[in-house]
Design a protein around this motif. Structure first.
Motif, PDB file in Angstrom:
ATOM      1  N   TYR A  97     -41.053   0.148  -3.662  1.00 14.43           N
ATOM      2  CA  TYR A  97     -39.721   0.177  -3.083  1.00 14.43           C
ATOM      3  C   TYR A  97     -39.104   1.540  -3.337  1.00 14.43           C
ATOM      4  O   TYR A  97     -39.358   2.176  -4.361  1.00 14.43           O
ATOM      5  CB  TYR A  97     -38.811  -0.890  -3.729  1.00 14.43           C
ATOM      6  N   GLN A 125     -35.347   3.411  -3.685  1.00 19.85           N
ATOM      7  CA  GLN A 125     -33.903   3.196  -3.819  1.00 19.85           C
ATOM      8  C   GLN A 125     -33.195   4.540  -3.680  1.00 19.85           C
ATOM      9  O   GLN A 125     -33.416   5.464  -4.473  1.00 19.85           O
ATOM     10  CB  GLN A 125     -33.553   2.555  -5.163  1.00 19.85           C
ATOM     11  N   LYS A 133     -28.015   3.236  -3.610  1.00 15.58           N
ATOM     12  CA  LYS A 133     -28.613   2.061  -4.262  1.00 15.58           C
ATOM     13  C   LYS A 133     -29.282   1.109  -3.265  1.00 15.58           C
ATOM     14  O   LYS A 133     -29.568  -0.033  -3.624  1.00 15.58           O
ATOM     15  CB  LYS A 133     -27.578   1.291  -5.087  1.00 15.58           C
ATOM     16  N   LEU A 187     -32.182  -0.597  -1.642  1.00 19.38           N
ATOM     17  CA  LEU A 187     -33.576  -0.830  -2.013  1.00 19.38           C
ATOM     18  C   LEU A 187     -34.371  -1.182  -0.766  1.00 19.38           C
ATOM     19  O   LEU A 187     -34.142  -2.228  -0.159  1.00 19.38           O
ATOM     20  CB  LEU A 187     -33.665  -2.013  -2.984  1.00 19.38           C
ATOM     21  N   ILE A 212     -38.210  -1.722   1.022  1.00 17.16           N
ATOM     22  CA  ILE A 212     -39.640  -1.875   0.795  1.00 17.16           C
ATOM     23  C   ILE A 212     -40.392  -0.811   1.578  1.00 17.16           C
ATOM     24  O   ILE A 212     -40.020  -0.464   2.704  1.00 17.16           O
ATOM     25  CB  ILE A 212     -40.132  -3.288   1.168  1.00 17.16           C
ATOM     26  N   SER A 232     -46.770  -3.036   0.569  1.00 12.51           N
ATOM     27  CA  SER A 232     -47.243  -4.044  -0.360  1.00 12.51           C
ATOM     28  C   SER A 232     -48.747  -4.188  -0.203  1.00 12.51           C
ATOM     29  O   SER A 232     -49.297  -4.000   0.895  1.00 12.51           O
ATOM     30  CB  SER A 232     -46.543  -5.383  -0.176  1.00 12.51           C
ATOM     31  N   PHE A 248     -39.553   2.424  -7.122  1.00 10.05           N
ATOM     32  CA  PHE A 248     -39.862   1.293  -7.990  1.00 10.05           C
ATOM     33  C   PHE A 248     -41.153   0.631  -7.546  1.00 10.05           C
ATOM     34  O   PHE A 248     -41.348   0.322  -6.369  1.00 10.05           O
ATOM     35  CB  PHE A 248     -38.748   0.237  -7.934  1.00 10.05           C
ATOM     36  N   ASN A 271     -45.599 -15.219  -3.657  1.00  8.38           N
ATOM     37  CA  ASN A 271     -44.190 -15.452  -3.955  1.00  8.38           C
ATOM     38  C   ASN A 271     -43.434 -14.153  -4.159  1.00  8.38           C
ATOM     39  O   ASN A 271     -43.143 -13.738  -5.283  1.00  8.38           O
ATOM     40  CB  ASN A 271     -44.030 -16.338  -5.188  1.00  8.38           C
ATOM     41  N   ALA A 272     -43.117 -13.498  -3.046  1.00  5.63           N
ATOM     42  CA  ALA A 272     -42.361 -12.255  -3.137  1.00  5.63           C
ATOM     43  C   ALA A 272     -40.912 -12.527  -3.479  1.00  5.63           C
ATOM     44  O   ALA A 272     -40.149 -11.586  -3.663  1.00  5.63           O
ATOM     45  CB  ALA A 272     -42.457 -11.472  -1.830  1.00  5.63           C
ATOM     46  N   GLY A 273     -40.503 -13.804  -3.562  1.00 10.88           N
ATOM     47  CA  GLY A 273     -39.129 -14.097  -3.945  1.00 10.88           C
ATOM     48  C   GLY A 273     -38.836 -13.666  -5.369  1.00 10.88           C
ATOM     49  O   GLY A 273     -37.709 -13.306  -5.709  1.00 10.88           O
ATOM     50  N   GLU A 274     -39.859 -13.712  -6.228  1.00 13.44           N
ATOM     51  CA  GLU A 274     -39.687 -13.320  -7.623  1.00 13.44           C
ATOM     52  C   GLU A 274     -40.557 -12.105  -7.900  1.00 13.44           C
ATOM     53  O   GLU A 274     -41.771 -12.221  -8.079  1.00 13.44           O
ATOM     54  CB  GLU A 274     -40.061 -14.456  -8.567  1.00 13.44           C
ATOM     55  N   LEU A 275     -39.928 -10.962  -7.924  1.00 12.11           N
ATOM     56  CA  LEU A 275     -40.629  -9.714  -8.186  1.00 12.11           C
ATOM     57  C   LEU A 275     -40.343  -9.238  -9.599  1.00 12.11           C
ATOM     58  O   LEU A 275     -39.243  -9.399 -10.116  1.00 12.11           O
ATOM     59  CB  LEU A 275     -40.178  -8.618  -7.219  1.00 12.11           C
ATOM     60  N   PHE A 322     -40.200  -5.797 -11.598  1.00 13.45           N
ATOM     61  CA  PHE A 322     -40.108  -4.375 -11.303  1.00 13.45           C
ATOM     62  C   PHE A 322     -40.474  -3.520 -12.513  1.00 13.45           C
ATOM     63  O   PHE A 322     -40.203  -3.888 -13.667  1.00 13.45           O
ATOM     64  CB  PHE A 322     -38.673  -4.008 -10.879  1.00 13.45           C
ATOM     65  N   GLY A 323     -41.046  -2.360 -12.227  1.00 15.10           N
ATOM     66  CA  GLY A 323     -41.188  -1.324 -13.235  1.00 15.10           C
ATOM     67  C   GLY A 323     -39.853  -0.627 -13.449  1.00 15.10           C
ATOM     68  O   GLY A 323     -38.864  -0.932 -12.756  1.00 15.10           O
ATOM     69  N   GLU A 324     -39.825   0.307 -14.389  1.00 15.36           N
ATOM     70  CA  GLU A 324     -38.573   0.967 -14.757  1.00 15.36           C
ATOM     71  C   GLU A 324     -38.141   2.031 -13.764  1.00 15.36           C
ATOM     72  O   GLU A 324     -37.049   2.566 -13.860  1.00 15.36           O
ATOM     73  CB  GLU A 324     -38.711   1.589 -16.151  1.00 15.36           C
TER      74      GLU A 324
END
Lengths: 113, 110
Positions: A35, A37, A41, A43, A45, A48, A90, A98-102, A104-106
């Protein structure tokens, strides 16, 4: 034990250069994402991958090339950097479809001068 | 394509309750997610609603109405540490994609 780790965290470079960002996840997930950003801000995509196969490519310029050597890694290479590429990138991962719950890295903050 | 609308800013006092609304237009809708992001940090998952109704997780609850293409995030007993950006995001098929809204900046004041 970082779940999704990205390197480098900060990247400052000149226009026209080529740079890479690496991402690794140790969650056993099979789907990974990039992603972008921007300064507002937003975000968005970019890509994937599911089990090393490209699933989503969101009209990103072909200067951006993702590469997934295995399902735990997803790297991003950017050629001929432009000022507009400055952003936080990111990496994220999810289990199955389930892309609903991702997770993320920092983030990797890229500044192009 | 997808479009999501949420307020850009919300301000509330510590201890209060705040509701952040999200309306969306999309095809291939699977569910609605909420994420929190502190300045300089990564987005972190808060909740996911695939079915109509209210889901509660501690001080945070999330609601979805599929027929109205509408959802909200409810934050109770606000604390200073809740000051952050909150994003709604739609999960759609055709590649299992999560598309984010523009975010709501929540400011919690004393």
């Amino acid at each position: 034990d970082t779940a999704v780790s990205q390197t480098p965290k900060y990247l400052v470079t000149q226009m026209g250069n080529d740079k890479s960002i690496k991402c690794e996840q140790n969650l056993g997930h099979d789907t990974m994402y990039w992603y972008k950003q921007d300064s507002k801000k937003f975000l968005k995509i970019m890509f994937s991958y599911n089990n090393k196969e490209l699933i989503i490519n969101e009209t990103v310029p072909n200067r951006f090339s993702p590469k997934s050597p295995d399902k735990a890694h997803l790297n991003l290479h950017i050629n001929s950097l432009e000022l507009g590429d400055s952003a936080v990138y990111f990496c994220a991962s999810s289990l199955g479809g389930n892309a609903g719950e991702l997770f993320f890295g920092e983030g990797s903050r890229l500044t192009v001068l | 394509g997808q479009s999501l609308e949420q307020p850009s800013e919300v301000t509330a006092v510590e201890g209060a309750i705040v509701q952040i609304n999200c309306t969306y237009q999309t095809s291939g809708f699977y569910g609605l997610s909420w994420y929190q992001q502190h300045d300089g940090g990564a987005p972190t998952f808060l909740s996911y609603n695939a079915l109509d109704g209210l889901e509660e997780t501690g001080r945070f609850s999330s609601f979805l109405s599929r027929s109205d293409s509408y959802g909200y995030l409810l934050l109770q007993e606000l604390q200073m540490k809740d000051s952050a950006s909150y994003f709604c995001a739609v999960f759609t098929g055709g590649g299992n994609k999560l598309t984010f809204g523009t975010g709501t900046q929540l400011k919690v004041e004393l």
